[in-house]
Design an enzyme around this catalytic site. Sequence first.
Site, PDB file in Angstrom:
ATOM      1  NE  ARG A   1     -10.042  -0.904 -11.373  1.00 21.63           N
ATOM      2  CZ  ARG A   1      -9.117   0.114 -10.918  1.00 21.63           C
ATOM      3  NH1 ARG A   1      -7.962   0.241 -11.425  1.00 21.63           N
ATOM      4  NH2 ARG A   1      -9.395   0.884 -10.006  1.00 21.63           N
TER       5      ARG A   1
ATOM      6  CG  HIS B   1      -2.123  -0.928 -10.465  1.00 23.39           C
ATOM      7  ND1 HIS B   1      -2.691  -1.241 -11.606  1.00 23.39           N
ATOM      8  CD2 HIS B   1      -2.666   0.057  -9.960  1.00 23.39           C
ATOM      9  CE1 HIS B   1      -3.388  -0.040 -11.931  1.00 23.39           C
ATOM     10  NE2 HIS B   1      -3.415   0.445 -11.088  1.00 23.39           N
TER      11      HIS B   1
ATOM     12  CD  GLN C   1      -0.426   3.802 -11.903  1.00 25.83           C
ATOM     13  OE1 GLN C   1      -1.577   3.919 -11.931  1.00 25.83           O
ATOM     14  NE2 GLN C   1       0.335   5.031 -12.133  1.00 25.83           N
TER      15      GLN C   1
ATOM     16  CG  ASP D   1      -1.831   3.852  -3.935  1.00 25.03           C
ATOM     17  OD1 ASP D   1      -2.451   4.721  -4.373  1.00 25.03           O
ATOM     18  OD2 ASP D   1      -1.750   2.696  -4.393  1.00 25.03           O
TER      19      ASP D   1
ATOM     20  CB  CYS E   1      -0.582   5.152  -8.786  1.00 28.15           C
ATOM     21  SG  CYS E   1      -1.535   4.440  -7.326  1.00 28.15           S
TER      22      CYS E   1
ATOM     23  NE  ARG F   1      -2.567   3.059 -15.750  1.00 26.38           N
ATOM     24  CZ  ARG F   1      -3.268   2.679 -14.987  1.00 26.38           C
ATOM     25  NH1 ARG F   1      -3.499   3.364 -13.891  1.00 26.38           N
ATOM     26  NH2 ARG F   1      -4.019   1.580 -15.229  1.00 26.38           N
TER      27      ARG F   1
HETATM   28  N1   CP Z   1      -4.356   4.489 -10.703  1.00 26.40           N
HETATM   29  C1   CP Z   1      -5.401   3.845 -11.099  1.00 26.40           C
HETATM   30  O1   CP Z   1      -5.540   2.509 -11.145  1.00 26.40           O
HETATM   31  O2   CP Z   1      -6.532   4.640 -11.283  1.00 26.40           O
HETATM   32  P1   CP Z   1      -8.026   4.148 -11.204  1.00 26.40           P
HETATM   33  O3   CP Z   1      -8.454   3.496  -9.786  1.00 26.40           O
HETATM   34  O4   CP Z   1      -8.929   5.553 -11.581  1.00 26.40           O
HETATM   35  O5   CP Z   1      -8.363   3.231 -12.541  1.00 26.40           O
END
Ligand code: CP
Length: 316
Positions: free
Chosen positions: A116, A143, A146, A233, A272, A300
């Site tokens: 991440r 991503h 997502q 977003d 998201c 998710r």
């Molecule tokens: N949408 C998403 O990735 O959420 P977080 O940043 O909370 O992981």
Amino acid sequence: MDIDKYSPKYRLHQKDLLCLAELTTEEIFELLYTARALKKRFRVGENKPMLRGKTVALLFGNASTRTRITFEMGIRQLGGSYLFLPKNETQLARGESIKDTAVMLGRYGISALVLRAFTMAQTEEFARHSAIPVINGISDEAHPLQVLSDLFTVWEQKGRLDSLKLAYIGDGNNVANSLIMGCTKVNMDVAIASPHGYSPSQSIVERGMQFGNVLITDDIAEAVRGADVVYTDVFISMSEENDKEKKKKLARYRVTQDVMALAKPDAVFMHCMPAHRGEEVSAEVIDGRQSIVYDQAENRLHINKAALALLTDRRR
Ligand code: CP
């Protein structure tokens, strides 16, 4: 290809899941069908221990609510265990190489690595040197989990994917990039409305156009007209908190009821998350009847479980 005419095999053949550009339509469908089957089991409390005896490393470089919790809970539900590794608490923060880290993680009995907040180039470098599957839990350019979750949610809500139109309003960021690749691969039209200078990268747009219809515009009405899904977003991503100029340019790209009225009457609103009410979306839209953001966030969990189950399946 229509998803409902596809016969799933519940298999994936590739080692890693780094971006949607690397997946075929069939591979996207495999992930969506697997998520649907796992969600059905979850709802009746029958989680199959598909990760029994397996440990997944979560190597995270920034804060997260959904990605972290859905991986941690998903791994538990499938009978596995996890190691949560904040990047700053590893030797990566002191300059140890990605190659050395990736090779060693593969020697400790770990079954998969979720990354991440590394760059796409770093994510690919991990995958090149790693003997175990590498999953991109967000990078600067993509991503993928997502957007797989988003496609699953649209399929649930609309009963199909083929020939739907998704309009994305706002910053042409990593989510917008993955929406372009994901939508075009499942034959959804995608329209992106962003201010000049904040469109998705030209290379992603050109790649998406090889698979389907992509419209890039600065005109919100042009993008949203006839849309089945309206998506936005955050304007400012985690590394850009002090970018006042960007915030100013994006201010008029807020999704309001007036914007939703330009879409089809049965259009749904997606985000998201995390969301900022009054910035990229009005409270009445995200908290209104067309919003499906909590279903999207729940999914998710099911997509992450599907990705882990398929990528760690030794029959692969
Ligand atoms: N949408 C998403 O990735 O959420 P977080 O940043 O909370 O992981």
